[in-house]
Motif scaffolding. Structure first.
Motif, short mmCIF file in Angstrom:
data_model
loop_
_atom_site.label_atom_id
_atom_site.label_comp_id
_atom_site.label_asym_id
_atom_site.label_seq_id
_atom_site.Cartn_x
_atom_site.Cartn_y
_atom_site.Cartn_z
N VAL A 176 -70.34 -45.79 45.19
CA VAL A 176 -71.04 -44.89 44.42
C VAL A 176 -70.45 -44.02 43.18
N ILE A 177 -69.38 -43.37 43.69
CA ILE A 177 -68.57 -42.87 42.67
C ILE A 177 -67.82 -43.69 41.59
N GLY A 178 -67.35 -44.71 42.02
CA GLY A 178 -67.04 -45.62 41.18
C GLY A 178 -68.04 -46.29 40.27
N VAL A 179 -69.15 -46.45 40.72
CA VAL A 179 -70.12 -46.96 39.66
C VAL A 179 -70.65 -46.03 38.74
N VAL A 180 -70.69 -44.76 39.18
CA VAL A 180 -70.97 -43.48 38.03
C VAL A 180 -69.98 -43.30 37.26
N ILE A 181 -68.65 -43.69 37.73
CA ILE A 181 -67.63 -43.54 36.68
C ILE A 181 -67.72 -44.52 35.45
N LEU A 182 -67.80 -45.93 36.06
CA LEU A 182 -67.94 -47.04 35.17
C LEU A 182 -69.22 -46.57 34.14
N ILE A 183 -70.50 -46.19 34.58
CA ILE A 183 -71.40 -45.87 33.76
C ILE A 183 -71.14 -44.72 32.78
N GLY A 184 -70.48 -43.70 33.32
CA GLY A 184 -69.84 -42.65 32.44
C GLY A 184 -69.15 -42.92 31.35
N PHE A 185 -68.30 -43.86 31.67
CA PHE A 185 -67.45 -44.36 30.58
C PHE A 185 -68.04 -44.99 29.46
N GLY A 186 -69.00 -45.83 29.88
CA GLY A 186 -69.78 -46.84 29.09
C GLY A 186 -70.73 -46.04 28.09
N VAL A 187 -71.22 -44.91 28.72
CA VAL A 187 -72.04 -43.88 28.06
C VAL A 187 -71.28 -43.27 27.08
N LEU A 188 -70.17 -42.63 27.51
CA LEU A 188 -69.25 -42.01 26.65
C LEU A 188 -68.81 -43.04 25.41
N ALA A 189 -68.43 -44.21 25.31
CA ALA A 189 -68.00 -45.20 24.51
C ALA A 189 -69.19 -45.40 23.52
N THR A 190 -70.29 -45.44 24.09
CA THR A 190 -71.50 -45.62 23.24
C THR A 190 -71.89 -44.47 22.38
N ILE A 191 -71.60 -43.39 22.93
CA ILE A 191 -71.83 -42.02 22.31
C ILE A 191 -70.94 -42.05 21.19
N LEU A 192 -69.46 -42.48 21.30
CA LEU A 192 -68.56 -42.45 20.41
C LEU A 192 -68.31 -43.66 19.38
N GLY A 193 -69.44 -44.45 19.60
CA GLY A 193 -69.55 -45.34 18.63
C GLY A 193 -68.35 -46.44 18.82
#
Length: 46
Positions: free
Chosen positions: A16-33
């Motif tokens: 669960v922690i691994g999946v949350v980290i992956l999703i978090g990095f994906g959201v961060l990358a999307t926010i930063l464009g």
């Protein structure tokens, strides 16, 4: 290889922690464009 029931909770928590980290990095990358997927058509060939 059987899984010990006592190890099931830490293993599930790790997944669960691994999946949350992956999703978090994906959201961060999307926010930063940032580009998540590189378009191979834009790469110049030499």
């Amino acid at each position: 290889m059987p899984i010990d029931p006592k190890e099931l909770a830490p293993a599930a928590a790790g997944v669960v922690i691994g999946v949350v980290i992956l999703i978090g990095f994906g959201v961060l990358a999307t926010i930063l464009g940032l580009t998540l997927f590189v378009d191979s058509g834009d790469i110049p060939y030499q």
